[in-house]
Design an enzyme around this catalytic site. Structure first.
Site: not given
Length: 244
Positions: A55, A63, A97
């Site tokens: 990330r 998004e 992540r």
């Protein structure tokens, strides 16, 4: 003899302290090939036959169902997909992540996303000293009106994830025939509609596009009833059989 043992104990204790301190403050570095692009700020890096989900630190891209979500993904893909990168890991998020800065040669990819207008600086999580410079890059992109800043009042993704779909001013803005057509996409069916279509205000029609090409690029298809063509037609107000 006792003095020597005490001295050895002190040396071992100091050595262990230094080792743990160094380990605690050193940052993990992942190097490998980018084998996946989930969206504008999430990639997968292959290092020694192990895949790492990364990330991008300190930024937040639109998004996938937001304006410029697809373009942000394409931009980062063009930069680094199938290329060798270096990731300086700053943190791990709640999904497990690795959160870090991605570098392709000397290019800071996180920073490049902000400069190109495809990401916000994420104020809640961007806490490093360089974040102030990133804020300046974001402001410059805003002033130039590039990327997502070419649209008025874009909704930050952290608000979008909470269900915010635009300000009241945007919701109440004049949609008369004298204005540029704005298309609304249904995030469930991936169909987009003309403003006059009866499904213009359906509960899932939350994706907004300024032109037909942008809607199609984002993966949406035209409504079969109102048939958005890029030209506003007043007669479309009677469209009643749009697919959604």
């Amino acid at each position: 003899m006792k003095a020597f043992r005490l001295y050895r104990l002190v040396v071992v204790t100091v050595a262990l302290f230094l080792w743990f301190t160094t380990a605690a403050f050193s940052e993990t570095v992942i190097t490998g090939k980018v084998v996946g692009i989930a969206d504008g700020d999430t990639i997968t890096v292959l290092q020694d036959k192990t895949q790492y989900k990364i990330r991008l630190y300190g930024i937040d891209c639109p998004e996938s169902h937001q304006n410029f979500g697809t373009r942000a993904k394409q931009f980062v893909s063009d930069l680094i997909f199938n290329k060798d990168v270096r990731v300086i890991v700053h943190d791990t998020d709640r999904y497990g992540r690795n959160v870090g800065q991605v570098f392709y040669n000397d290019l800071d990819v996180n920073q490049a996303m902000v400069q190109a207008g495809y990401a916000w600086v994420y104020p809640q999580y961007c806490k490093k000293s360089f974040c102030s410079a990133w804020n300046g890059f974001e402001q410059a992109a805003r002033e130039k009106g590039i990327g997502l800043w070419s649209h008025p009042n874009p909704v930050p993704p952290w608000d979008f994830r909470r269900g915010v779909r635009g300000s009241s001013a945007e919701k109440n803005k004049d949609t008369s025939k004298n204005q540029e057509v704005t298309y609304h996409g249904n995030t469930s069916s991936m169909v987009f509609h003309q403003p006059a279509c009866k499904h213009f205000n359906c509960k899932n029609c939350t994706a907004v596009f300024q032109d037909r090409e942008e809607a199609i690029e984002a993966g949406y298809r035209p409504c079969g009833g109102c048939r958005p063509s890029g030209i506003h037609n007043a007669s479309l107000k009677n469209a009643a059989r749009g697919t959604y």
